[in-house]
Structure formats: structure tokens, C-alpha cells
Design an enzyme around this catalytic site. Structure first.
Site, PDB file in Angstrom:
ATOM      1  N   GLY A  10       0.859  -1.180   0.000  1.00 47.20           N
ATOM      2  CA  GLY A  10       0.000   0.000   0.000  1.00 47.20           C
ATOM      3  C   GLY A  10       0.891   1.225   0.000  1.00 47.20           C
ATOM      4  N   GLY A  11       1.013   1.844  -1.156  1.00 49.88           N
ATOM      5  CA  GLY A  11       1.944   2.983  -1.294  1.00 49.88           C
ATOM      6  C   GLY A  11       1.243   4.320  -1.281  1.00 49.88           C
ATOM      7  N   GLN A  13      -0.729   7.394   1.261  1.00 46.47           N
ATOM      8  CA  GLN A  13      -0.212   8.440   2.142  1.00 46.47           C
ATOM      9  C   GLN A  13       0.707   7.868   3.227  1.00 46.47           C
ATOM     10  OE1 GLN A  13      -0.639  11.330   0.840  1.00 46.47           O
ATOM     11  NE2 GLN A  13      -2.335  12.325   1.869  1.00 46.47           N
ATOM     12  N   ASN A  96     -12.153  -2.960   2.838  1.00 49.62           N
ATOM     13  CA  ASN A  96     -10.783  -3.251   3.262  1.00 49.62           C
ATOM     14  C   ASN A  96     -10.555  -4.736   3.560  1.00 49.62           C
ATOM     15  OD1 ASN A  96     -10.196  -0.635   2.811  1.00 49.62           O
ATOM     16  ND2 ASN A  96      -9.883  -0.049   4.945  1.00 49.62           N
ATOM     17  N   ILE A 119      -1.662  -1.842   9.530  1.00 48.63           N
ATOM     18  CA  ILE A 119      -2.107  -0.485   9.885  1.00 48.63           C
ATOM     19  C   ILE A 119      -3.528  -0.222   9.357  1.00 48.63           C
ATOM     20  CG2 ILE A 119      -1.550   1.980   9.827  1.00 48.63           C
ATOM     21  CD1 ILE A 119       1.306   1.371   9.292  1.00 48.63           C
ATOM     22  N   SER A 120      -3.952  -0.960   8.334  1.00 52.97           N
ATOM     23  CA  SER A 120      -5.251  -0.706   7.688  1.00 52.97           C
ATOM     24  C   SER A 120      -6.409  -0.839   8.684  1.00 52.97           C
ATOM     25  CB  SER A 120      -5.470  -1.699   6.545  1.00 52.97           C
ATOM     26  OG  SER A 120      -4.298  -1.868   5.793  1.00 52.97           O
ATOM     27  N   ASN A 121      -7.425  -0.024   8.490  1.00 55.69           N
ATOM     28  CA  ASN A 121      -8.615  -0.030   9.348  1.00 55.69           C
ATOM     29  C   ASN A 121      -9.762  -0.828   8.755  1.00 55.69           C
ATOM     30  OD1 ASN A 121      -8.212   1.451  11.776  1.00 55.69           O
ATOM     31  ND2 ASN A 121      -8.038   3.341  10.577  1.00 55.69           N
ATOM     32  N   HIS A 176      -9.060  -0.261  18.502  1.00 47.49           N
ATOM     33  CA  HIS A 176      -8.785   1.039  17.888  1.00 47.49           C
ATOM     34  C   HIS A 176     -10.098   1.612  17.346  1.00 47.49           C
ATOM     35  CE1 HIS A 176      -6.558   4.204  16.007  1.00 47.49           C
ATOM     36  NE2 HIS A 176      -6.871   3.840  14.797  1.00 47.49           N
TER      37      HIS A 176
HETATM   38  P1  A3D Z   1      -4.347   5.838   1.042  1.00 46.41           P
HETATM   39  O1  A3D Z   1      -3.518   7.050   0.859  1.00 46.41           O
HETATM   40  O2  A3D Z   1      -5.641   5.750   0.307  1.00 46.41           O
HETATM   41  O3  A3D Z   1      -3.447   4.579   0.654  1.00 46.41           O
HETATM   42  C1  A3D Z   1      -3.959   3.293   0.568  1.00 46.41           C
HETATM   43  C2  A3D Z   1      -3.278   2.620  -0.604  1.00 46.41           C
HETATM   44  O4  A3D Z   1      -3.708   1.250  -0.671  1.00 46.41           O
HETATM   45  C3  A3D Z   1      -3.624   3.256  -1.972  1.00 46.41           C
HETATM   46  O5  A3D Z   1      -2.450   3.723  -2.604  1.00 46.41           O
HETATM   47  C4  A3D Z   1      -4.258   2.109  -2.753  1.00 46.41           C
HETATM   48  O6  A3D Z   1      -3.935   2.112  -4.126  1.00 46.41           O
HETATM   49  C5  A3D Z   1      -3.670   0.897  -2.043  1.00 46.41           C
HETATM   50  N1  A3D Z   1      -4.414  -0.325  -2.300  1.00 46.41           N
HETATM   51  C6  A3D Z   1      -5.746  -0.492  -2.491  1.00 46.41           C
HETATM   52  N2  A3D Z   1      -6.020  -1.782  -2.742  1.00 46.41           N
HETATM   53  C7  A3D Z   1      -4.842  -2.444  -2.683  1.00 46.41           C
HETATM   54  C8  A3D Z   1      -4.472  -3.797  -2.842  1.00 46.41           C
HETATM   55  N3  A3D Z   1      -5.382  -4.737  -3.125  1.00 46.41           N
HETATM   56  N4  A3D Z   1      -3.167  -4.116  -2.723  1.00 46.41           N
HETATM   57  C9  A3D Z   1      -2.250  -3.184  -2.423  1.00 46.41           C
HETATM   58  N5  A3D Z   1      -2.535  -1.884  -2.271  1.00 46.41           N
HETATM   59  C10 A3D Z   1      -3.816  -1.523  -2.400  1.00 46.41           C
HETATM   60  O7  A3D Z   1      -4.663   5.592   2.591  1.00 46.41           O
HETATM   61  P2  A3D Z   1      -3.689   5.898   3.868  1.00 46.41           P
HETATM   62  O8  A3D Z   1      -2.303   5.529   3.525  1.00 46.41           O
HETATM   63  O9  A3D Z   1      -3.998   7.250   4.372  1.00 46.41           O
HETATM   64  O10 A3D Z   1      -4.316   4.855   4.910  1.00 46.41           O
HETATM   65  C11 A3D Z   1      -4.159   3.479   4.733  1.00 46.41           C
HETATM   66  C12 A3D Z   1      -4.997   2.681   5.735  1.00 46.41           C
HETATM   67  O11 A3D Z   1      -4.525   2.950   7.070  1.00 46.41           O
HETATM   68  C13 A3D Z   1      -6.494   3.026   5.758  1.00 46.41           C
HETATM   69  O12 A3D Z   1      -7.254   1.849   5.888  1.00 46.41           O
HETATM   70  C14 A3D Z   1      -6.646   3.895   6.993  1.00 46.41           C
HETATM   71  O13 A3D Z   1      -7.944   3.847   7.545  1.00 46.41           O
HETATM   72  C15 A3D Z   1      -5.642   3.258   7.917  1.00 46.41           C
HETATM   73  N6  A3D Z   1      -5.179   4.087   9.040  1.00 46.41           N
HETATM   74  C16 A3D Z   1      -4.930   3.455  10.205  1.00 46.41           C
HETATM   75  C17 A3D Z   1      -4.486   4.170  11.295  1.00 46.41           C
HETATM   76  C18 A3D Z   1      -4.212   3.469  12.583  1.00 46.41           C
HETATM   77  O14 A3D Z   1      -3.667   4.063  13.491  1.00 46.41           O
HETATM   78  C19 A3D Z   1      -4.612   2.074  12.744  1.00 46.41           C
HETATM   79  C20 A3D Z   1      -4.295   5.558  11.210  1.00 46.41           C
HETATM   80  C21 A3D Z   1      -4.557   6.173  10.006  1.00 46.41           C
HETATM   81  C22 A3D Z   1      -4.998   5.424   8.908  1.00 46.41           C
END
Ligand code: A3D
Length: 321
Positions: A10-11, A13, A96, A119-121, A176
Site C-alpha cells: 500500500g503505497g 499516504q 478493506n 495499519i489498515s482499518n 482502535h
Molecule cells: P491511502 O492514501 O488511500 O493509501 C492506501 C493505498 O492502498 C492506496 O495507494 C491504494 O492504491 C492501495 N491499495 C488499495 N487496494 C490495494 C491492494 N489490493 N493491494 C495493495 N494496495 C492496495 O490511505 P492511507 O495511507 O492514508 O491509509 C491506509 C490505511 O490505514 C487506511 O485503511 C486507513 O484507515 C488506515 N489508518 C490506520 C491508522 C491506525 O492508526 C490504525 C491511522 C490512520 C490510517
């Protein structure tokens, strides 16, 4: 010691910040995987081109091919949608879960010897699903949430008391979500209870309690506060930094005691669930869940937080995951 290999699935943010932090700290060679074509390659090229200025020297790869994660020591999973304003973490469950299923299958296939930080929610459900699909030992799969929630709580305490956040120790346990449990009684500034410092500041216990309750509420809603301001996504700098603290403890076998989503086998009276608890992290992953004495009120709060995780996991199973 040869360099460790760390793959980020997951590349987006969080993934991008993770890759940069790994490079800056020379924590290991990093692979950034995403399904979006060219994007991880672009981010890695951008980060790599700062190597001369930042003075790091590690191998960095951006990819759309799972084969590139082969031989990883550590995998950090951020794949999945983030929240938008008005959404709860649980609203992300179905989308997710589908993503997490495919990620876990591929990590199992290409990096079977790795330790996975999720880390994913919604966090505790996604950790549960990753472990179930990968079949990895429970101690080799853990979730990042408590380190961030605790850092947020510590930050609010430091601001309130006018002390350096470096001297604040405060832990948040439980799932969480909105039911997370900031441990107010154990929160301290270099050993001095925060409640005592608040009582001295305000001169009465009732006001001190009111201020503490406001900090607890802000901690619980802190993710949503950032989502509301960003409008297009959720927090990403602080979640990435928090996962790096966990990765460092595992890679350098530091044995840090950190609140993480770990599998419970009877600790705190719960069995068979991933929930935020204090754990010792070392080269084997979660090496030990550390129990602590909770009073009746704290037990009640942890109990209802675990119930919320249980019901989310049950929903996920009902949906066929
Ligand atoms: P975002 O910037 O959307 O990045 C997610 C990435 O996942 C995107 O680049 C997508 O292309 C990629 N993706 C989607 N499907 C797939 C797949 N099948 N295989 C590989 N990559 C894929 O989101 P983000 O980086 O801001 O957040 C990522 C996750 O972390 C989300 O689920 C948030 O809810 C979660 N998160 C958790 C916390 C915790 O403290 C637990 C805090 C903040 C965010």
C-alpha cells in the site's frame, strides 16, 4: 549485519511516509508495493533522489509486482481505503477486508518468513483477518494503533501541563475505535501521576478530573479530528512514525514495551482476539503480552472495548471473511 528487507504493501499516504522514514533512518532496504501502476515507482524515485542530500544509502524499490517482496523480514500493510469525514473506521470493513484478503494471500506466498505489522482499518479486524488468511503464528502478526493513540494522549497531556512530551508516559489500551481505553491512572510525567499534577495546577480534584476527561475524549476522537480537517483522507504522518517505532523494536530486538494489537490467549481475561495491550516487541515479533492491574472501572471499559472488537470480527465472519 546484513541489512533487513522491509516491504510496505500500500503505497498511499502512510506507505509513502513509511518508505521515507525507513530510508532516513537506514532501517533497511525498502520495497513499496501498490496496485496503482507507476505510483510506487514514482514515490520511490522521488525519495531515492534525496539520498545525497539526506545522506542515506539503502536500496529502494517501487513496484506493482508481489514477487519483489520475496525474502522480506518485515512487511507493513497500509493497503485499504482511509476514512472520509463522517465515516467511522468500521464503515471501511467490507472494502478493506477484500483488500486484506488478497494482501495476506500474497504475503503468505512471497514472504512466508516475515513478521507483519498491520495499519489498515478497522484495525483489530484487519489484523485478525491477515493472521487467519496467512496462517502466520499469532505472535508474528500485530497491529499498529496503540502507539499512535498513546502518542496522541501524551501530546495532549504535555500541552495541558506545559512539560516536554518526552517526559510523558501514557498508554491507551483496547480496540482502535471510539471505545479505546486511555489509562488515566497510570499516566505520568517522569513518574509523577498526571492526576496529581492537574490537581496542583487547578487546586481542586473535580476540575482536574474534568480536564482529564476532556483529554481522554479528544484522544478517542483524535483520528476523526484530523479527518475533518484534511477532508480527503486520514492521518498519515503520525501513523507511519508509530509503525516505525514498532519496526525498530523488532529489527533491533529492542524489547520495547509498547501498546499494540496483539493476540490474547487468556491475558486480561480474554481469549482468541486481537486487542490493544502492552506487549514486548523483539526479533520474534510479539514476545510477551504484559498484564497490569486494572481497577473495576478500567476493567469495565476494557471489557466493552473488547466486546466492540468481538462484534466487528463477528460481522466480518458473517460477511464471509
Ligand atoms: P491511502 O492514501 O488511500 O493509501 C492506501 C493505498 O492502498 C492506496 O495507494 C491504494 O492504491 C492501495 N491499495 C488499495 N487496494 C490495494 C491492494 N489490493 N493491494 C495493495 N494496495 C492496495 O490511505 P492511507 O495511507 O492514508 O491509509 C491506509 C490505511 O490505514 C487506511 O485503511 C486507513 O484507515 C488506515 N489508518 C490506520 C491508522 C491506525 O492508526 C490504525 C491511522 C490512520 C490510517
Amino acid at each position: 549485519m546484513s541489512r533487513k528487507k522491509i516491504s510496505i504493501i500500500g503505497g498511499g499516504q502512510i506507505g509513502g511516509v513509511l518508505a521515507q522514514l525507513i530510508a532516513l533512518r537506514q532501517l533497511g532496504d525498502a520495497v513499496l508495493f501498490d496496485i496503482v501502476e507507476d505510483m510506487p515507482q514514482g514515490k520511490i524515485l522521488d525519495i531515492a533522489e534525496a539520498a545525497r542530500v539526506d545522506g542515506f544509502d539503502v536500496n529502494l524499490v517501487g513496484t506493482n509486482k508481489y514477487e519483489d517482496i520475496k525474502g522480506s523480514d518485515l512487511v507493513i500493510v497500509t493497503a485499504g481505503l482511509p476514512r472520509k469525514p463522517g465515516m467511522s473506521r468500521d464503515d471501511l470493513l467490507v472494502t478493506n477486508a477484500k483488500i486484506m484478503q488478497s494482501v495476506a494471500e500474497n504475503v503468505k506466498k512471497y514472504a512466508p518468513g516475515s513478521i507483519a505489522i498491520i495499519i489498515s482499518n478497522p484495525l483489530d479486524a484487519m489484523v485478525t483477518l491477515f493472521q487467519k488468511v496467512s496462517g502466520f503464528d499469532h505472535g508474528k502478526v500485530l497491529g499498529q494503533a496503540g502507539v499512535l493513540d498513546s502518542s496522541r494522549f501524551s501530546t495532549f497531556i504535555a500541552w495541558e501541563l506545559g512539560v516536554s512530551v518526552k517526559d510523558v508516559n501514557a498508554m491507551v489500551l483496547g480496540g482502535h475505535g471510539d471505545t479505546m481505553v486511555p489509562l488515566t491512572r497510570y499516566a505520568n510525567v517522569n513518574g509523577i501521576p498526571v492526576m496529581e499534577l492537574l490537581e496542583r495546577k487547578y487546586g481542586n480534584a473535580a476540575k482536574a478530573k474534568e480536564v482529564m476527561t476532556a483529554m481522554v475524549d479528544r484522544t478517542k476522537m483524535a483520528g476523526g479530528e484530523v479527518v475533518k480537517l484534511l477532508k480527503t483522507g486520514s492521518a498519515f504522518y503520525s501513523p507511519a512514525s508509530s509503525a516505525i517505532a514498532m519496526a525498530e523494536s523488532i529489527i533491533y530486538d529492542e524489547k520495547r514495551l509498547l501498546p499494540v494489537s496483539a493476540f490474547l490467549k487468556g491475558e486480561f481475561g480474554f481469549k482468541g482476539y486481537y486487542v490493544g495491550v502492552p506487549a514486548v516487541l523483539g526479533s520474534a515479533g510479539v514476545e510477551k503480552v504484559v498484564e497490569l492491574t486494572l481497577d473495576d472501572e478500567e476493567k469495565k471499559l476494557l471489557d466493552s472495548s473488547v466486546k466492540a472488537v468481538e462484534s466487528l470480527v463477528a460481522d466480518m465472519e458473517r460477511l464471509g471473511f
